[in-house]
Design an enzyme around this catalytic site. Structure first.
Site, PDB file in Angstrom:
ATOM      1  N   VAL A 183       0.834  -1.167  -0.125  1.00  0.00           N
ATOM      2  CA  VAL A 183       0.036   0.038  -0.103  1.00  0.00           C
ATOM      3  C   VAL A 183       0.910   1.297  -0.122  1.00  0.00           C
ATOM      4  CG1 VAL A 183      -2.215  -1.041   1.047  1.00  0.00           C
ATOM      5  CG2 VAL A 183      -0.236  -0.257   2.620  1.00  0.00           C
ATOM      6  N   SER A 184       0.493   2.339  -0.530  1.00  0.00           N
ATOM      7  CA  SER A 184       1.406   3.497  -0.938  1.00  0.00           C
ATOM      8  C   SER A 184       1.542   4.284   0.392  1.00  0.00           C
ATOM      9  CB  SER A 184       0.720   4.576  -1.475  1.00  0.00           C
ATOM     10  OG  SER A 184       0.405   3.996  -2.959  1.00  0.00           O
ATOM     11  N   SER A 185       0.804   4.198   1.540  1.00  0.00           N
ATOM     12  CA  SER A 185       1.308   4.939   2.921  1.00  0.00           C
ATOM     13  C   SER A 185       0.548   4.068   3.955  1.00  0.00           C
ATOM     14  CB  SER A 185       0.798   6.404   2.953  1.00  0.00           C
ATOM     15  OG  SER A 185      -0.746   6.432   2.887  1.00  0.00           O
ATOM     16  N   GLN A 231      -3.260   4.036   3.753  1.00  0.00           N
ATOM     17  CA  GLN A 231      -4.103   3.031   3.161  1.00  0.00           C
ATOM     18  C   GLN A 231      -4.250   1.905   3.771  1.00  0.00           C
ATOM     19  OE1 GLN A 231      -2.428   3.112  -0.753  1.00  0.00           O
ATOM     20  NE2 GLN A 231      -3.524   4.657  -1.653  1.00  0.00           N
ATOM     21  N   GLN A 273       4.660   1.802   1.550  1.00  0.00           N
ATOM     22  CA  GLN A 273       5.301   2.679   0.922  1.00  0.00           C
ATOM     23  C   GLN A 273       5.066   2.764  -0.550  1.00  0.00           C
ATOM     24  OE1 GLN A 273       9.168   0.595   2.214  1.00  0.00           O
ATOM     25  NE2 GLN A 273       9.996   1.789   0.448  1.00  0.00           N
TER      26      GLN A 273
END
Length: 200
Positions: free
Chosen positions: A8-10, A13, A37
């Protein structure tokens, strides 16, 4: 042995959708690797640990190709390393054509490679579009007068008195900065701004 990779991007999320899909394949949590990340490159701790652990004949599940990454060239390079150098099979759950267990003949490999190129290109294009939209949004906000970053700290109560003494050469720059509890560079920048504002 079966493994699963989730990205997941961060930290904001949620990885639940990917977890549910991979657990349905019977993959135990100890063989699920999660990175929180960006997918701009493969400098991710859990992915690196997973890649070291994978052996010939293992099967890696991911939900979609953009969970593997968003860099066109690096997705293809990692795919090549895993499937050709390590002898690992990969199954992309939302794209049945990207299942290296199927169609291992020349035509099947050609189709899988073609689909991979298209999807990894699309993943990078989306990443670039996101960055472009972010930049446009920031520019539009700045044009409306929105300020980004921390608000500047107020000047200390003694700043004007100390500034006057420094300008009259009664004290050195370093002494003035220390008296105001500031680094020398900060005091000097504030002093210049203050002088410009008083001239205007």
């Amino acid at each position: 042995m079966d493994y699963g990779y989730i990205r997941v991007s961060s930290t904001d999320q949620n990885e639940d959708r990917q977890l549910v899909a991979l657990r349905r394949k019977g993959i135990p949590d100890k063989r699920l690797y999660i990175d929180k990340q960006s997918g701009k490159d493969f400098e991710r701790p859990k992915y690196k640990r997973l890649a070291r652990r994978l052996r010939q004949g293992d099967l890696l599940y991911i939900l979609s190709i953009d969970r593997l990454g968003r860099n066109y060239k690096e997705i293809q390079e990692q795919w090549r390393i895993l499937t050709q150098e390590k002898g690992v099979d990969i199954c992309v759950l939302d794209m049945p054509l990207l299942d290296t267990r199927q169609g291992k003949d020349l035509m099947g490999t050609f189709i899988a490679d073609l689909v991979l190129q298209i999807l990894s290109f699309a993943a990078q294009s989306e990443r670039e579009n996101i960055k472009k939209r972010q930049a446009e949004g920031i520019a539009a906000a700045k044009a409306r007068g929105v300020k980004f970053g921390r608000p500047p700290l107020p000047l200390p109560d003694n700043f004007y008195e100390v500034h006057k003494a420094w300008r009259e050469k009664k004290i050195a720059l370093r002494q003035a900065a220390k008296a105001c509890g500031m680094p020398v560079g900060t005091f000097y920048t504030k002093a210049v701004k203050f002088e410009k504002s008083t001239i205007l």
